[in-house]
Write an enzyme that holds these catalytic residues in place. Structure first.
Site, PDB file in Angstrom:
ATOM      1  CG  ASP A  92      60.785 -66.048  65.096  1.00 54.95           C
ATOM      2  OD1 ASP A  92      60.212 -65.383  65.892  1.00 54.95           O
ATOM      3  OD2 ASP A  92      61.507 -67.273  65.187  1.00 54.95           O
ATOM      4  CB  SER A  99      66.402 -67.978  69.231  1.00 52.07           C
ATOM      5  OG  SER A  99      66.005 -69.277  69.141  1.00 52.07           O
ATOM      6  CG  HIS A 109      61.381 -67.492  69.482  1.00 53.46           C
ATOM      7  ND1 HIS A 109      61.939 -67.550  68.020  1.00 53.46           N
ATOM      8  CD2 HIS A 109      62.388 -67.790  69.872  1.00 53.46           C
ATOM      9  CE1 HIS A 109      63.059 -68.136  68.162  1.00 53.46           C
ATOM     10  NE2 HIS A 109      63.121 -68.432  69.473  1.00 53.46           N
TER      11      HIS A 109
END
Length: 352
Positions: free
Chosen positions: A115, A193, A85
């Site tokens: 992911d 992230s 993402h």
């Protein structure tokens, strides 16, 4: 001048700087944390994702920052691991190393269902320090963990915590779920992230991917994709550009649709059978109307003896299986139970 020298007899002591008290040696756990950060920080990078937009006055194409995230050096060939993402919305990417040098990166592969994504930078090997790799197989709740990332653009931020839970399940970028996820209370904020989650030996045990928070900011619950999943998927992304997932070759109705339209409470209703795929060769069928006006459809109730209660269960059962393996699929067809053998095929999908 006498006052500045501290020689004026009635000059108040509170006007002068206080003496510094010696602190002694750092505590052992502090020294350990510092060493973990010093060792791992050079492996952590800052990723800027950019998109191309045209200036309406000049008609020139401009690179506009789309977002930022974290990644880490996987090997000396210049492969950088991050979250899918982080790079999904970008058309070009920039990687900033720990020495603040910036390098243009290209995407090598991505797996939205986990992911995970891999970028590549062309950098002399001596500028790269691959992160030490651990395992997530023997983790225990209560272990100390350390997260390094770039929350809100603050590069190389260290946060600490413990493993709060194991075996969690979170939604994936591809619409499915990621199983076996690590839960931690180490602070993970926007920008973290794709960064590493480390154990007390400084080894990678997970990739920070998400937080649970009503506000979008840290609320004490963070999640990381386990290292064993990373170590399985990343080499596939480097070699093939995508994960080599095995599939039956069917599309499935969502559970709500299966219940509302077909009255199926348990099982996965086949919506589409792709030509030339494994299920097509095995005779699986999409819904169709018979000459008598009856709606016919196939419901997958088990794969290799494991009960299928909802559509997502099919992907979970196939997790870890390889293309070329044969599975036994049990169907409910027109009220009759049918069992067929299907040779799994690799998922055919675009790079991103």
């Amino acid at each position: 001048m006498l006052r500045n020298a501290g020689l004026w007899p009635w000059y108040p002591a509170s006007y002068r700087p206080r003496a510094v008290q010696p602190r002694g040696d750092l505590a052992a756990d502090e020294q350990s944390t510092i060493e973990i950060f010093r060792t791992a920080a050079p492996s952590v990078v800052h990723i800027t994702s950019m998109s191309l937009q045209r200036d309406w006055l000049t008609r020139n194409l401009l690179r506009i920052p789309e977002g930022t995230g974290t990644g880490f050096v996987w090997d000396e060939a210049g492969h950088i691991v991050t979250n899918y993402h982080v790079v999904a919305a970008g058309s070009s990417f920039q990687v900033t190393l720990s020495d603040n040098t910036r390098w243009r990166a290209r995407i090598v592969g991505g797996e939205p269902e986990k992911d995970l994504a891999v970028l590549k930078i062309d950098v002399p090997p001596n500028k790269l320090r691959p992160i030490p790799l651990g395992t997530s197989a023997d983790l225990q709740v209560g272990q100390k963990v350390f997260a390094i990332g770039n929350p809100f653009g603050l590069d190389h931020t260290l946060t600490t915590g413990v493993i709060s839970g194991l075996g969690r399940e979170i939604p994936s970028q591809g619409g499915g779920t990621i199983d076996g996820v690590i839960q931690t209370d180490a602070a993970i904020n926007p920008g973290n992230s794709g960064g590493p989650l480390l154990d007390s030996a400084g080894r990678l045990i997970g990739v920070n991917t998400a937080i649970y928070s009503p506000s979008g900011a840290y609320a004490g619950i963070g999640f990381a994709v386990p290292a064993d999943t990373v170590n399985e998927i990343v080499p596939q992304l480097i070699q093939y550009g995508r994960a080599q997932r095995a599939v039956l070759g069917v599309g499935l109705f969502e559970d709500e649709m299966a219940q509302r339209v077909f009255g199926v409470e348990e099982g996965a209703v086949i919506a589409k059978v792709y030509n030339q795929e494994a299920a097509f060769e095995a005779g699986l069928r999409p819904p169709y109307w018979g000459e008598d006006g009856t709606l016919h459809f196939d419901v997958i109730t088990a794969v290799d003896g494991k009960v299928i209660r909802r559509a997502q269960d099919v992907a979970k059962v196939l997790e870890g299986k390889k293309p070329g393996e044969t599975v036994s699929v049990t169907l409910l067809r027109d009220g009759q139970e049918v069992t067929v053998s299907i040779t799994l095929m690799p998922l055919r999908q675009p790079l991103r």
